[in-house]
Structures are given as C-alpha cells and as structure tokens.
Design a protein around this motif. Structure first.
Motif, mmCIF file in Angstrom:
data_model
loop_
_atom_site.group_PDB
_atom_site.id
_atom_site.type_symbol
_atom_site.label_atom_id
_atom_site.label_comp_id
_atom_site.label_asym_id
_atom_site.label_seq_id
_atom_site.Cartn_x
_atom_site.Cartn_y
_atom_site.Cartn_z
ATOM 1 N N ASN A 27 -2.246 -2.339 -2.342
ATOM 2 C CA ASN A 27 -2.094 -1.062 -1.659
ATOM 3 C C ASN A 27 -2.684 0.037 -2.522
ATOM 4 O O ASN A 27 -2.504 0.037 -3.745
ATOM 5 C CB ASN A 27 -0.625 -0.757 -1.380
ATOM 6 C CG ASN A 27 -0.056 -1.666 -0.325
ATOM 7 O OD1 ASN A 27 -0.757 -2.125 0.563
ATOM 8 N ND2 ASN A 27 1.231 -1.940 -0.416
ATOM 9 N N ILE A 91 4.387 8.249 4.445
ATOM 10 C CA ILE A 91 3.361 7.217 4.602
ATOM 11 C C ILE A 91 4.028 5.850 4.628
ATOM 12 O O ILE A 91 5.064 5.648 4.016
ATOM 13 C CB ILE A 91 2.301 7.266 3.477
ATOM 14 C CG1 ILE A 91 2.946 7.100 2.102
ATOM 15 C CG2 ILE A 91 1.507 8.539 3.527
ATOM 16 C CD1 ILE A 91 1.955 6.922 0.989
ATOM 17 N N LEU A 93 3.290 1.779 3.961
ATOM 18 C CA LEU A 93 2.398 0.831 3.319
ATOM 19 C C LEU A 93 2.810 -0.583 3.675
ATOM 20 O O LEU A 93 3.951 -0.975 3.479
ATOM 21 C CB LEU A 93 2.437 0.998 1.794
ATOM 22 C CG LEU A 93 2.012 2.353 1.236
ATOM 23 C CD1 LEU A 93 2.320 2.430 -0.249
ATOM 24 C CD2 LEU A 93 0.547 2.575 1.485
ATOM 25 N N THR A 97 -2.720 -2.040 2.459
ATOM 26 C CA THR A 97 -2.956 -0.731 3.063
ATOM 27 C C THR A 97 -3.712 0.184 2.104
ATOM 28 O O THR A 97 -3.411 0.241 0.917
ATOM 29 C CB THR A 97 -1.624 -0.057 3.437
ATOM 30 O OG1 THR A 97 -0.916 -0.891 4.344
ATOM 31 C CG2 THR A 97 -1.850 1.298 4.076
ATOM 32 N N ILE A 99 -4.638 4.268 1.932
ATOM 33 C CA ILE A 99 -4.361 5.584 2.503
ATOM 34 C C ILE A 99 -5.209 6.610 1.767
ATOM 35 O O ILE A 99 -5.302 6.567 0.536
ATOM 36 C CB ILE A 99 -2.872 5.957 2.352
ATOM 37 C CG1 ILE A 99 -1.972 4.919 2.984
ATOM 38 C CG2 ILE A 99 -2.609 7.371 2.840
ATOM 39 C CD1 ILE A 99 -1.436 5.204 4.325
ATOM 40 N N SER A 120 -5.469 6.004 7.373
ATOM 41 C CA SER A 120 -4.953 4.727 6.891
ATOM 42 C C SER A 120 -5.868 3.602 7.345
ATOM 43 O O SER A 120 -6.464 3.674 8.421
ATOM 44 C CB SER A 120 -3.544 4.497 7.443
ATOM 45 O OG SER A 120 -3.087 3.200 7.139
#
Length: 130
Positions: A27, A91, A93, A97, A99, A120
């Motif tokens: 992430n 947000i 995740l 992911t 972002i 995203s």
C-alpha cells in the motif's frame, strides 16, 4: 528412488507454502503539494511536512480505514483563507492500494484558497447484485 520423490514433493509443497504467505502489503499513500506554501498532514499520529513543490510517499501501510487532517501555511498578506475538497478526510486501504492526494492553491485579492483532490487505484464501482 522413492526417497527422492518424497523429498521433491516435500520441497515443492514447502516452496508453495512459503511464497503464498507474503506478509508485506504494497500500500502506498502519496501527498503531492502543488500549493504555494508548506502543508502539514496529521496521519496515523504523525505530522508529515510537505514543502511546496514536493511530495512525500508513505509505504507498507496496513490494510484498513484511516483519517487524515491537513493544516497549511498562508502567504504573507493573506486577508482570508479557504480550504476546499479533500483537505481532510478518510481513506480506505485494501491490499495493493495506491492513494494520491494532490494539493493546489490560488491567491486572489488577499484570499488564499487551498484545495486537495484524492484518487485511488482501487476499483470505485459499486458491485452489482444479480
């Protein structure tokens, strides 16, 4: 011969087990500051400073939902300041992911306006039920 077949099968099973249990989560959260002043992001109980024209990337974040709050410096001569859009928020995740939060600003007749947009890599469509 039988011993080598058993050993090969055991090694194959062990190899499959080891590659299937990856504990690292890929992430990424990036704060990109195109605003004319420094921003400060409070995220996961840490203050992240992002100078004008720079970006900060946070990696290996665990899956989950997080909030963030942004404060910012205003240019000299500012009469009023306005914050819009995704300056602060939440947000989500999932595994893998990415972002991106992008900050921009304008300064017009003493009014400093800062805005943020968020994107995203996750699929944003709502699942359709049959």
């Amino acid at each position: 011969m039988k011993k080598s077949i058993i050993m090969t099968c055991l090694m194959l099973v062990l190899m499959l087990f080891m590659t299937g249990c990856n504990s690292n989560v890929d992430n990424k959260l990036t704060f990109q500051n195109f605003a004319s002043s420094t921003i400060y992001v409070n995220f996961r109980a840490s203050l992240i400073t992002v100078n004008a024209g720079e970006s900060v990337q946070i990696t290996e974040l665990p899956k989950g939902t997080y909030t963030y709050e942004t404060t910012f410096e205003v240019p000299e001569g500012t009469i009023d300041a306005i914050a819009n859009d995704a300056i602060s928020g939440e947000i989500e995740l999932a595994a893998g992911t990415k972002i991106l939060i992008v900050y921009s600003s304008t300064f017009n007749e003493g009014v400093y306006t800062i805005s943020a947009t968020i994107t995203s890599s996750d699929d944003q469509s709502v699942p359709v039920s049959p």
